[in-house]
Design a protein around this motif. Structure first.
Motif, PDB file in Angstrom:
ATOM      1  N   TRP A  71       0.855  -1.204   0.000  1.00 17.46           N
ATOM      2  CA  TRP A  71       0.000   0.000   0.000  1.00 17.46           C
ATOM      3  C   TRP A  71       0.890   1.254   0.000  1.00 17.46           C
ATOM      4  O   TRP A  71       0.617   2.218  -0.715  1.00 17.46           O
ATOM      5  CB  TRP A  71      -0.896   0.027   1.248  1.00 17.46           C
ATOM      6  N   LYS A  72       1.962   1.215   0.818  1.00 19.06           N
ATOM      7  CA  LYS A  72       2.832   2.405   0.910  1.00 19.06           C
ATOM      8  C   LYS A  72       3.514   2.674  -0.426  1.00 19.06           C
ATOM      9  O   LYS A  72       3.640   3.820  -0.847  1.00 19.06           O
ATOM     10  CB  LYS A  72       3.863   2.235   2.028  1.00 19.06           C
ATOM     11  N   GLU A  73       3.956   1.592  -1.091  1.00 18.69           N
ATOM     12  CA  GLU A  73       4.579   1.750  -2.431  1.00 18.69           C
ATOM     13  C   GLU A  73       3.598   2.412  -3.390  1.00 18.69           C
ATOM     14  O   GLU A  73       3.953   3.313  -4.141  1.00 18.69           O
ATOM     15  CB  GLU A  73       4.890   0.370  -3.022  1.00 18.69           C
ATOM     16  N   LEU A  74       2.346   1.941  -3.363  1.00 18.93           N
ATOM     17  CA  LEU A  74       1.325   2.510  -4.252  1.00 18.93           C
ATOM     18  C   LEU A  74       1.098   3.985  -3.908  1.00 18.93           C
ATOM     19  O   LEU A  74       1.002   4.836  -4.808  1.00 18.93           O
ATOM     20  CB  LEU A  74       0.017   1.710  -4.127  1.00 18.93           C
ATOM     21  N   GLU A  75       1.020   4.281  -2.622  1.00 21.89           N
ATOM     22  CA  GLU A  75       0.795   5.675  -2.205  1.00 21.89           C
ATOM     23  C   GLU A  75       1.956   6.566  -2.643  1.00 21.89           C
ATOM     24  O   GLU A  75       1.749   7.692  -3.067  1.00 21.89           O
ATOM     25  CB  GLU A  75       0.586   5.749  -0.682  1.00 21.89           C
ATOM     26  N   ARG A  76       3.183   6.013  -2.588  1.00 18.65           N
ATOM     27  CA  ARG A  76       4.345   6.801  -3.038  1.00 18.65           C
ATOM     28  C   ARG A  76       4.259   7.054  -4.529  1.00 18.65           C
ATOM     29  O   ARG A  76       4.509   8.157  -5.015  1.00 18.65           O
ATOM     30  CB  ARG A  76       5.652   6.069  -2.721  1.00 18.65           C
ATOM     31  N   ASP A  77       3.854   6.026  -5.293  1.00 18.85           N
ATOM     32  CA  ASP A  77       3.746   6.154  -6.752  1.00 18.85           C
ATOM     33  C   ASP A  77       2.668   7.182  -7.112  1.00 18.85           C
ATOM     34  O   ASP A  77       2.786   7.927  -8.076  1.00 18.85           O
ATOM     35  CB  ASP A  77       3.368   4.778  -7.337  1.00 18.85           C
ATOM     36  N   ALA A  78       1.601   7.182  -6.285  1.00 18.47           N
ATOM     37  CA  ALA A  78       0.441   8.041  -6.578  1.00 18.47           C
ATOM     38  C   ALA A  78       0.613   9.448  -6.034  1.00 18.47           C
ATOM     39  O   ALA A  78      -0.033  10.384  -6.525  1.00 18.47           O
ATOM     40  CB  ALA A  78      -0.809   7.424  -5.958  1.00 18.47           C
ATOM     41  N   GLY A  79       1.465   9.599  -5.003  1.00 21.34           N
ATOM     42  CA  GLY A  79       1.539  10.903  -4.332  1.00 21.34           C
ATOM     43  C   GLY A  79       0.272  11.216  -3.556  1.00 21.34           C
ATOM     44  O   GLY A  79      -0.072  12.378  -3.358  1.00 21.34           O
ATOM     45  N   GLU A  80      -0.422  10.181  -3.116  1.00 19.95           N
ATOM     46  CA  GLU A  80      -1.701  10.379  -2.405  1.00 19.95           C
ATOM     47  C   GLU A  80      -1.775   9.378  -1.243  1.00 19.95           C
ATOM     48  O   GLU A  80      -1.336   8.237  -1.386  1.00 19.95           O
ATOM     49  CB  GLU A  80      -2.897  10.005  -3.299  1.00 19.95           C
ATOM     50  N   ALA A  81      -2.399   9.791  -0.134  1.00 19.69           N
ATOM     51  CA  ALA A  81      -2.703   8.849   0.950  1.00 19.69           C
ATOM     52  C   ALA A  81      -4.037   8.186   0.628  1.00 19.69           C
ATOM     53  O   ALA A  81      -5.021   8.870   0.328  1.00 19.69           O
ATOM     54  CB  ALA A  81      -2.787   9.581   2.274  1.00 19.69           C
ATOM     55  N   LEU A  82      -4.068   6.867   0.633  1.00 18.32           N
ATOM     56  CA  LEU A  82      -5.276   6.144   0.205  1.00 18.32           C
ATOM     57  C   LEU A  82      -6.031   5.497   1.369  1.00 18.32           C
ATOM     58  O   LEU A  82      -7.174   5.082   1.214  1.00 18.32           O
ATOM     59  CB  LEU A  82      -4.900   5.075  -0.832  1.00 18.32           C
ATOM     60  N   ILE A  83      -5.342   5.386   2.517  1.00 13.47           N
ATOM     61  CA  ILE A  83      -5.988   4.809   3.710  1.00 13.47           C
ATOM     62  C   ILE A  83      -5.855   5.803   4.858  1.00 13.47           C
ATOM     63  O   ILE A  83      -4.770   6.353   5.074  1.00 13.47           O
ATOM     64  CB  ILE A  83      -5.328   3.483   4.136  1.00 13.47           C
ATOM     65  N   TRP A  84      -6.951   6.023   5.548  1.00 14.10           N
ATOM     66  CA  TRP A  84      -6.926   6.854   6.754  1.00 14.10           C
ATOM     67  C   TRP A  84      -6.809   5.888   7.936  1.00 14.10           C
ATOM     68  O   TRP A  84      -7.775   5.233   8.308  1.00 14.10           O
ATOM     69  CB  TRP A  84      -8.204   7.693   6.807  1.00 14.10           C
ATOM     70  N   MET A  85      -5.606   5.799   8.526  1.00 12.10           N
ATOM     71  CA  MET A  85      -5.323   4.795   9.564  1.00 12.10           C
ATOM     72  C   MET A  85      -5.899   5.229  10.910  1.00 12.10           C
ATOM     73  O   MET A  85      -5.161   5.612  11.833  1.00 12.10           O
ATOM     74  CB  MET A  85      -3.818   4.556   9.682  1.00 12.10           C
ATOM     75  N   SER A  86      -7.200   5.147  11.023  1.00 13.18           N
ATOM     76  CA  SER A  86      -7.855   5.601  12.255  1.00 13.18           C
ATOM     77  C   SER A  86      -8.033   4.466  13.255  1.00 13.18           C
ATOM     78  O   SER A  86      -8.544   4.669  14.344  1.00 13.18           O
ATOM     79  CB  SER A  86      -9.220   6.206  11.906  1.00 13.18           C
ATOM     80  N   GLY A  87      -7.616   3.237  12.884  1.00 14.80           N
ATOM     81  CA  GLY A  87      -7.713   2.101  13.807  1.00 14.80           C
ATOM     82  C   GLY A  87      -9.039   1.357  13.676  1.00 14.80           C
ATOM     83  O   GLY A  87      -9.957   1.790  12.965  1.00 14.80           O
ATOM     84  N   LEU A  88      -9.094   0.217  14.361  1.00 19.57           N
ATOM     85  CA  LEU A  88     -10.309  -0.616  14.357  1.00 19.57           C
ATOM     86  C   LEU A  88     -10.536  -1.153  15.762  1.00 19.57           C
ATOM     87  O   LEU A  88      -9.613  -1.694  16.389  1.00 19.57           O
ATOM     88  CB  LEU A  88     -10.135  -1.793  13.375  1.00 19.57           C
ATOM     89  N   LEU A  89     -11.762  -0.982  16.250  1.00 23.08           N
ATOM     90  CA  LEU A  89     -12.159  -1.583  17.527  1.00 23.08           C
ATOM     91  C   LEU A  89     -13.065  -2.770  17.232  1.00 23.08           C
ATOM     92  O   LEU A  89     -14.173  -2.590  16.705  1.00 23.08           O
ATOM     93  CB  LEU A  89     -12.930  -0.565  18.377  1.00 23.08           C
ATOM     94  N   ASN A  90     -12.591  -3.982  17.516  1.00 29.69           N
ATOM     95  CA  ASN A  90     -13.468  -5.150  17.491  1.00 29.69           C
ATOM     96  C   ASN A  90     -13.985  -5.339  18.909  1.00 29.69           C
ATOM     97  O   ASN A  90     -13.206  -5.265  19.868  1.00 29.69           O
ATOM     98  CB  ASN A  90     -12.692  -6.406  17.081  1.00 29.69           C
TER      99      ASN A  90
END
Ligand SMILES: Cc1cc2nc3c(=O)[nH]c(=O)nc-3n(C[C@H](O)[C@H](O)[C@H](O)COP(=O)(O)OP(=O)(O)OC[C@H]3O[C@@H](n4cnc5c(N)ncnc54)[C@H](O)[C@@H]3O)c2cc1C
Length: 403
Positions: A71-90
């Protein structure tokens, strides 16, 4: 000599990711999409999907972990953040028996093994931090920060843009009508008002719920159970003391009276910056409308799925309207074990079966860049170093009898 190195059939998230990966390696790529790109007719619709690393199964935890770097490689290629890492509560009943998303506490062993951070919470701590009420005392929670909301519209447009800029040709309103698989390559007939025939050395089929329309042409039929899932957006109280779910959340609890229609698997997202303000997506992770062909789609959201979700919101959410503002349906393709099909066509197709790789079924958005990479490795290298042994097309329950 073929017209293209690779033809990708289906231009949803996984088709676009495959095209991007093949084109990036300098291959000539044609993508054929039967509707418009970014359509709402398959599975890659709506505004958000969950990226999660919390998995009960070791092999899924490993792939999700490996995908973080991709995902990070793709984001670097795109110059865009694609995931908002806000976490997950199960959270939920720690004794919940495994369902389509595994178990509540099962992922801990994998998170320990992979060195991923997590925190356990009791029912009171969950209700102090989140706008939930009336949770049973025995409920437990597991929060992990390395999980987040995928910006689906941006992901799709980014993959389209990058595939195109690496030279892929992407055609819309081109429905694939026929496929012939030979030792030397693949011939595809498609219709976009007129009929055309094109050839390629290799082909990747990512048609989601519609996969049988294409693979049936080479006498392959998958036993697909297509869930017509309902998504809903609820209004939350705005303002400084308003309701803001700070992370994604998922409730694990057995269905009421063991009736699958009364599922208690509910999940939700924070209000995302790329969506309507103060609306939160909440839904049930189940569907009572289960079909085997998208043509049987009822389109109207199931009254049962709407009602049980609205009742959950009324009973357990603070500052959220108890009836949704808007809702729709989305096709979620499943095979019996709720896992992916990620493999070549079966050997029954004859010489050349490895010229075609297929992806369908399961919850695939979270691994989009990784699955795109794996599909490109299958067709360009003939194999992948990633462990996809659990996703074989020939495993029991995937192909219909006689295949
Ligand atoms: C409600 C819901 C919630 C979900 N939540 C999550 C989640 O939180 N996390 C997660 O990881 N996953 C989630 N998923 C699953 C995820 O959305 C899918 O795995 C993913 O979108 C699959 O993408 P795809 O490209 O394989 O298929 P699709 O997006 O369905 O794309 C297939 C494409 O093929 C095209 N096509 C079909 N037939 C032909 C033909 N004959 N010729 C040419 N083109 C054709 C279709 O028009 C379509 O555009 C969810 C799914 C649903 C429905």
């Amino acid at each position: 000599m073929s017209d293209y190195d690779v033809i990708v059939v289906g231009g949803g998230a996984l088709g676009l990711a495959s095209a991007y990966n093949c084109a990036k390696q300098g291959k000539s790529v044609l993508v054929l999409e039967r509707f418009n790109y970014f359509n709402q007719s398959g599975s890659s619709n709506d505004l958000v999907r969950m990226f999660r690393t919390m998995y009960t199964e070791d092999y899924m935890a490993n792939l999700a972990f490996d995908s973080i770097g991709i995902w990070k490689e793709l984001e670097r290629d795109a110059g865009e953040a694609l995931i908002w890492m806000s976490g997950l509560l199960n959270f939920g009943d720690p004794n919940y028996q495994s369902g389509p998303e595994g178990t509540l506490m099962g992922p801990i062993k994998n998170m320990e093994r992979l060195g991923l951070q997590y925190e356990t919470l009791n029912a009171n701590q969950i209700m102090e931090r989140y706008q939930f009420k009336n949770l049973p005392n025995n409920f437990q929670g597991l929060f992990a920060p390395d999980n987040g909301c995928i910006n689906v519209p941006l992901l799709l447009r980014t993959l389209y843009r990058l595939a195109q800029s690496y030279g892929a040709k992407l055609m819309s309103h081109c429905k694939v009508m026929d496929m012939k698989v030979e030792e030397s390559g693949v011939i595809i007939d498609f219709d976009n008002g007129e009929s055309f025939s094109v050839s390629a050395d290799k082909c990747i089929v990512t048609c989601g719920a519609y996969t049988n329309d294409v693979v049936n042409k080479v006498n392959v039929n998958l036993d697909l159970k297509i869930w017509e899932m309902v998504y809903e957006y609820y209004a939350t109280d705005p303002g400084p003391n308003g309701t803001l779910f700070q992370s994604m959340w998922f409730q694990f609890l057995d269905s009421t009276d063991k009736n699958p229609a009364l599922s208690n698997l509910f999940y939700g997202f924070p209000t995302v910056p790329w969506g309507p303000p103060n609306l939160t997506r909440i839904a049930v992770d189940n569907a009572v409308n289960i079909i085997s062909n998208p043509a049987e789609r009822k389109i109207t959201p199931s009254a049962n799925d709407l009602r049980i979700t609205a009742d959950f919101v009324d009973k357990h959410c603070i500052g959220v309207d108890s009836r949704p503002n808007y809702c729709g349906t989305c096709l979620q393709t499943n095979v019996e074990d709720n896992m992916y099909v990620l493999d070549f066509l079966p050997p029954s197709v004859g010489a050349g079966y490895k010229n075609v790789a297929v992806f369908t079924a399961g919850w695939g958005m979270k691994l989009t860049p990784l699955i795109g990479k794996i599909l490109s490795q299958l067709v360009l290298d003939g194999s992948t170093p990633y462990d996809i042994s659990h996703f074989k097309i020939t495993r029991p329950g995937v192909l219909t009898e006689g295949e």
